[in-house]
Design a protein around this motif. Structure first.
Motif, PDB file in Angstrom:
ATOM      1  N   PHE B  63       0.837  -1.204   0.000  1.00 13.25           N
ATOM      2  CA  PHE B  63       0.000   0.000   0.000  1.00 13.25           C
ATOM      3  C   PHE B  63       0.876   1.260   0.000  1.00 13.25           C
ATOM      4  N   ILE B  64       1.935   1.234   0.847  1.00 14.85           N
ATOM      5  CA  ILE B  64       2.849   2.391   0.911  1.00 14.85           C
ATOM      6  C   ILE B  64       3.477   2.612  -0.465  1.00 14.85           C
ATOM      7  N   GLY B  65       3.909   1.501  -1.103  1.00 18.72           N
ATOM      8  CA  GLY B  65       4.487   1.597  -2.448  1.00 18.72           C
ATOM      9  C   GLY B  65       3.481   2.168  -3.432  1.00 18.72           C
ATOM     10  N   ALA B  66       2.210   1.711  -3.286  1.00 17.99           N
ATOM     11  CA  ALA B  66       1.165   2.183  -4.201  1.00 17.99           C
ATOM     12  C   ALA B  66       0.891   3.674  -3.995  1.00 17.99           C
ATOM     13  N   ILE B  67       0.954   4.116  -2.735  1.00 15.90           N
ATOM     14  CA  ILE B  67       0.749   5.548  -2.447  1.00 15.90           C
ATOM     15  C   ILE B  67       1.850   6.365  -3.133  1.00 15.90           C
ATOM     16  N   ILE B  68       3.112   5.883  -2.983  1.00 12.19           N
ATOM     17  CA  ILE B  68       4.241   6.603  -3.610  1.00 12.19           C
ATOM     18  C   ILE B  68       4.054   6.617  -5.135  1.00 12.19           C
ATOM     19  N   ASN B  69       3.724   5.456  -5.696  1.00 16.48           N
ATOM     20  CA  ASN B  69       3.530   5.368  -7.155  1.00 16.48           C
ATOM     21  C   ASN B  69       2.364   6.251  -7.616  1.00 16.48           C
ATOM     22  N   THR B  70       1.284   6.244  -6.816  1.00 14.42           N
ATOM     23  CA  THR B  70       0.123   7.069  -7.181  1.00 14.42           C
ATOM     24  C   THR B  70       0.507   8.545  -7.191  1.00 14.42           C
ATOM     25  N   THR B  71       1.313   8.944  -6.189  1.00 13.42           N
ATOM     26  CA  THR B  71       1.752  10.352  -6.130  1.00 13.42           C
ATOM     27  C   THR B  71       2.588  10.685  -7.369  1.00 13.42           C
ATOM     28  N   ILE B  72       3.547   9.798  -7.686  1.00 13.44           N
ATOM     29  CA  ILE B  72       4.383  10.034  -8.885  1.00 13.44           C
ATOM     30  C   ILE B  72       3.501  10.061 -10.130  1.00 13.44           C
ATOM     31  N   TRP B  73       2.608   9.077 -10.225  1.00 12.08           N
ATOM     32  CA  TRP B  73       1.703   8.959 -11.381  1.00 12.08           C
ATOM     33  C   TRP B  73       0.869  10.239 -11.531  1.00 12.08           C
ATOM     34  N   MET B  74       0.273  10.702 -10.412  1.00 13.36           N
ATOM     35  CA  MET B  74      -0.609  11.868 -10.497  1.00 13.36           C
ATOM     36  C   MET B  74       0.151  13.134 -10.854  1.00 13.36           C
ATOM     37  N   VAL B  75       1.281  13.347 -10.166  1.00 16.93           N
ATOM     38  CA  VAL B  75       2.066  14.567 -10.437  1.00 16.93           C
ATOM     39  C   VAL B  75       2.513  14.580 -11.899  1.00 16.93           C
ATOM     40  N   ALA B  76       3.050  13.437 -12.372  1.00 15.88           N
ATOM     41  CA  ALA B  76       3.526  13.384 -13.749  1.00 15.88           C
ATOM     42  C   ALA B  76       2.373  13.438 -14.742  1.00 15.88           C
ATOM     43  N   ALA B  77       1.286  12.734 -14.395  1.00 16.44           N
ATOM     44  CA  ALA B  77       0.146  12.682 -15.316  1.00 16.44           C
ATOM     45  C   ALA B  77      -0.580  14.022 -15.384  1.00 16.44           C
ATOM     46  N   ILE B  78      -0.357  14.864 -14.381  1.00 18.39           N
ATOM     47  CA  ILE B  78      -0.934  16.218 -14.442  1.00 18.39           C
ATOM     48  C   ILE B  78       0.049  17.160 -15.138  1.00 18.39           C
ATOM     49  N   LEU B  79       1.315  17.098 -14.706  1.00 16.47           N
ATOM     50  CA  LEU B  79       2.306  18.068 -15.211  1.00 16.47           C
ATOM     51  C   LEU B  79       2.617  17.877 -16.694  1.00 16.47           C
ATOM     52  N   LEU B  80       2.902  16.634 -17.086  1.00 15.38           N
ATOM     53  CA  LEU B  80       3.375  16.415 -18.468  1.00 15.38           C
ATOM     54  C   LEU B  80       2.324  16.813 -19.523  1.00 15.38           C
ATOM     55  N   PRO B  81       1.094  16.269 -19.466  1.00 14.93           N
ATOM     56  CA  PRO B  81       0.123  16.683 -20.485  1.00 14.93           C
ATOM     57  C   PRO B  81      -0.179  18.187 -20.431  1.00 14.93           C
ATOM     58  N   THR B  82      -0.167  18.766 -19.210  1.00 16.84           N
ATOM     59  CA  THR B  82      -0.469  20.196 -19.085  1.00 16.84           C
ATOM     60  C   THR B  82       0.628  21.025 -19.752  1.00 16.84           C
ATOM     61  N   LEU B  83       1.887  20.723 -19.413  1.00 16.77           N
ATOM     62  CA  LEU B  83       3.001  21.516 -19.963  1.00 16.77           C
ATOM     63  C   LEU B  83       3.148  21.291 -21.462  1.00 16.77           C
ATOM     64  N   VAL B 268     -11.888   3.343   0.008  1.00 23.14           N
ATOM     65  CA  VAL B 268     -12.340   4.458   0.853  1.00 23.14           C
ATOM     66  C   VAL B 268     -11.215   5.491   0.990  1.00 23.14           C
ATOM     67  N   VAL B 269      -9.975   4.978   1.182  1.00 18.64           N
ATOM     68  CA  VAL B 269      -8.829   5.897   1.273  1.00 18.64           C
ATOM     69  C   VAL B 269      -8.682   6.673  -0.039  1.00 18.64           C
ATOM     70  N   LEU B 270      -8.808   5.972  -1.160  1.00 17.43           N
ATOM     71  CA  LEU B 270      -8.713   6.615  -2.477  1.00 17.43           C
ATOM     72  C   LEU B 270      -9.809   7.675  -2.629  1.00 17.43           C
ATOM     73  N   PHE B 271     -11.007   7.354  -2.151  1.00 15.32           N
ATOM     74  CA  PHE B 271     -12.128   8.287  -2.206  1.00 15.32           C
ATOM     75  C   PHE B 271     -11.823   9.544  -1.394  1.00 15.32           C
ATOM     76  N   LEU B 272     -11.244   9.369  -0.213  1.00  9.63           N
ATOM     77  CA  LEU B 272     -10.943  10.520   0.649  1.00  9.63           C
ATOM     78  C   LEU B 272      -9.854  11.394   0.012  1.00  9.63           C
ATOM     79  N   ILE B 273      -8.870  10.750  -0.628  1.00  8.02           N
ATOM     80  CA  ILE B 273      -7.816  11.520  -1.324  1.00  8.02           C
ATOM     81  C   ILE B 273      -8.462  12.338  -2.455  1.00  8.02           C
ATOM     82  N   ALA B 274      -9.341  11.677  -3.230  1.00 10.05           N
ATOM     83  CA  ALA B 274     -10.015  12.379  -4.337  1.00 10.05           C
ATOM     84  C   ALA B 274     -10.844  13.539  -3.809  1.00 10.05           C
ATOM     85  N   LEU B 275     -11.527  13.299  -2.688  1.00  6.96           N
ATOM     86  CA  LEU B 275     -12.377  14.340  -2.083  1.00  6.96           C
ATOM     87  C   LEU B 275     -11.538  15.550  -1.682  1.00  6.96           C
TER      88      LEU B 275
END
Lengths: 358, 293
Positions: B63-83, B268-275
């Motif tokens: 789960f900890i690994g997935a959180i780290i990967n999700t953070t990397i995924w989200m930051v990159a998936a937001i930054l790269l297409p935007t820039l 539920v954790v994913l839902f709270l992060i999205a919220l």
């Protein structure tokens, strides 16, 4: 501050010619107004002077220097837009100091200059606000502030008062006049509002269909319009135009308007037997008893403006109503039958092609 | 209100409300419910375990690994297409030759499904005959045959590149629309005041594109949170969970290990992060509205 000279300037968009061989001169410190109906080319001409549009033909000189091919930023002109063109994300201070920031002037210098301009325009307490938090008049001041901070050679105003309400427009007109008096700068102001043109200008250029119809001081244009277009455009309420015919009767020239014949003086000799348009301003008509007028008319609408009354009358035999400016104590009511007397010394006679006859 | 008008309002609203309730509200509350159970997804018998699933999350290395990967995924998936979308929009807005053709080409990938995009990039990354390695070999002259998706160091990054390739077209179109809506007067002020191209972009265009950026970022956030299918196709979360995101981890726990209760707790954790992200987004949206109207 410099003079401006346009030499045979023309501009076409494809096959559409919007500016046709315009020549004009603006002296140092003059306040010039370009006036004309929408689509007459006045704003396009302003954009040519700014350099935002390139000329199709002719040359533009500012301060004696040919700037026809020079970039807008190097022409030393400033422009105030109709929309104010303020950056919504910048504060008032940042908007005013925009040009200096681009020129990479030190922050302290920018602050000092912005403060000085803000004091001049009385907007010092607004410096930290965003344009969205300002009224129309305040935005207009900010836009003017941005234009004056760089001390340009020529100020260009593109219908800057159009978006303001009537009361604010009068106030801003005074502000701009004061600003001109203070800066003694060369200013060119574009408007379709002849009142603005008359009140602001040292000289007016009247435009129509990409051409200058006439130029001169406001009173020159008012008193001696060179054609029917200028006569109808300058003055509010507008000049009345009545269909008439000049005839020679014995030694005299007679002007026939409807069923009435008026004797004209000797200067009208050149227009015998012509179908003409007789222009007369609303203040040069008098309402009298119906039996004492040159023509009979029925009062159609009354506009009581306080200091004066504007009456719209329907003359027998003439389709268009005429407008008369009356003193407030002259009481007339809609539907009343009255007589109208013309002050023939104030007639402006125009031929069928609109040119002035005399 | 007239009775018949009220009747039709109720009838017409009933259909969408029912669909929303059945497909969104009910599964949402079901997830909350099952997150407090040990249900395996099949057996009708299950026990309430209280907060046990949530306590387990804290000690779950994956789960900890997935959180780290999700953070990397989200930051990159937001930054790269935007820039990239912003850069392409600025380039294409400057009337480059062939602009409409390039716009179509760049937008095309968004029309493809994630499965198709994933398969295209699997072929591109293929170690022996993939386009990427073929180009590298041709340029370097070496016998390069790196397995991009099979190595933990590059698996997530490789999927991010494929994702950005697909999403950039959408960002570009939104930025192009944003550029079109910038009043011409403002650009003319830049011209009169002597702004350089870089000053015009930095001081004027990028700030004025804030409303468009908000939309792009919002879409990127939503799409990246939903970003499951392309990861599933390209790596399946591997190798060795190196590209496991929260959504992928939740799927693995729920549908591969049949730990539906624990999977629900992760959801539920994913839902709270999205919220939380959506709350931040709406707060900033209000500020943007105040400035740009």
């Amino acid at each position: 501050m410099a003079d401006l000279h346009l030499d045979n300037v023309s501009k076409s968009f494809g096959t559409l010619e919007v500016i046709r061989n315009v020549c004009l001169d603006v002296a140092h410190g003059e306040f010039i107004v370009f006036v004309g109906p929408s689509g007459c080319g006045k704003s396009t001409l302003l954009r040519l002077i700014t350099g935002l549009e390139s000329v199709t033909g002719g040359r533009i000189f500012i301060g004696g220097v040919d700037v026809t091919q020079v970039r807008p930023s190097d022409r030393r002109v400033a422009m105030v837009f109709q929309s104010y063109a303020l950056f919504p994300h910048l504060t008032v201070a940042e908007n005013i100091g925009f040009g200096l920031r681009l020129a990479k002037r030190p922050a302290a210098v920018i602050r000092q200059r912005v403060d000085a301009v803000a004091r001049t325009l009385r907007i010092k307490d607004l410096l930290d606000r965003k344009p969205g938090q300002l009224s129309g008049g305040q935005r207009q001041r900010v836009a003017i502030g941005r234009s004056i901070i760089r001390s340009p050679e020529v100020f260009l105003f593109d219908e800057p008062l159009s978006n303001l309400d009537a009361a604010l427009r009068v106030l801003m007109r005074l502000e701009i006049t004061r600003l001109h008096n203070r800066l003694q700068a060369t200013m060119i102001f574009v408007t379709h509002d002849q009142t603005e043109a008359m009140t602001l200008a040292d000289r007016i250029y009247v435009f129509n269909q990409g051409r200058i119809e006439q130029s001169g001081t406001p009173m020159d244009l008012y008193n001696s319009p060179s054609n029917r277009f200028v006569a109808g455009f300058i003055g509010s309420p507008a000049m009345n135009f009545l269909p008439g015919k000049v005839e020679q009767t014995g030694d005299h020239m007679m002007l026939k308007i409807g069923s009435t014949r008026l004797r004209l003086d000797q200067s009208f000799t050149s227009v015998s037997h012509r179908e003409i348009s007789v222009g007369i301003r609303p203040e040069h008509l008098r309402v009298v008893e119906s039996s004492a007028g040159h023509v009979r008319a029925e009062v159609e609408i009354i506009e009581e403006l306080g200091a004066e009354v504007i009456a719209y009358l329907q003359i027998e035999g003439i389709s268009d109503p005429i407008t008369i400016r009356l003193p407030p104590q002259r009481h007339v009511v809609p539907g009343q039958q009255v007589g109208v007397r013309f002050a023939s010394e104030h007639f402006h006679l125009f031929g069928s092609n609109g040119t002035r006859l005399c | 209100m007239e009775r018949s008008a009220l009747y039709w309002r109720v009838v017409l609203l009933a259909a969408p409300v029912t669909v929303f309730a059945v497909l969104v509200i009910w599964p949402l509350f079901s997830s909350f419910f099952y997150s407090f159970t040990n249900w395996n997804g099949f057996n009708p018998e299950y026990d309430f375990v209280g907060l046990e699933n949530f306590a387990k999350i804290g000690s779950d290395r994956l789960f900890i690994g997935a959180i780290i990967n999700t953070t990397i995924w989200m930051v990159a998936a937001i930054l790269l297409p935007t820039l990239l979308g912003l850069a392409l929009a600025l380039l294409l807005d400057s009337k480059v030759p062939g602009g409409p053709i390039f716009k179509t080409l760049f937008y095309l990938p968004i029309c493809l499904s994630a499965v198709v995009v994933g398969q295209i990039w699997i072929w591109i990354y293929q170690a022996d005959w993939g386009l990427l390695n073929t180009v590298i070999r041709a340029v370097s002259g070496s016998s390069f045959n790196y397995a991009w998706l099979a190595k933990p160091d590059t698996s997530l990054g490789s999927v991010i590149v494929a994702w950005s390739w697909q999403q950039t077209g959408l960002s570009m179109v939104i930025f192009l629309a944003g550029l079109t809506s910038i009043p011409n007067d403002l650009l003319e002020v830049c011209e009169i005041e002597g702004a350089s191209t870089w000053q015009r972009i930095r001081i004027v265009l990028i700030p004025l594109l804030t409303p468009a950026t908000v939309v792009v970022v919002a879409l990127s956030v939503i799409n990246s949170l939903k970003g499951f299918d392309i990861l599933y196709i390209m790596t399946g979360g591997g190798p060795f969970h190196s590209s496991d995101t929260l959504a992928m981890h939740m799927y693995n726990e729920s549908f591969k290990k049949y730990l539906m209760g624990y999977g629900s707790a992760i959801s539920v954790v994913l839902f709270l992060i999205a919220l939380t992200i959506i709350r931040i987004y709406f707060r900033n949206l209000k500020k943007v509205d105040e400035i740009y109207g």
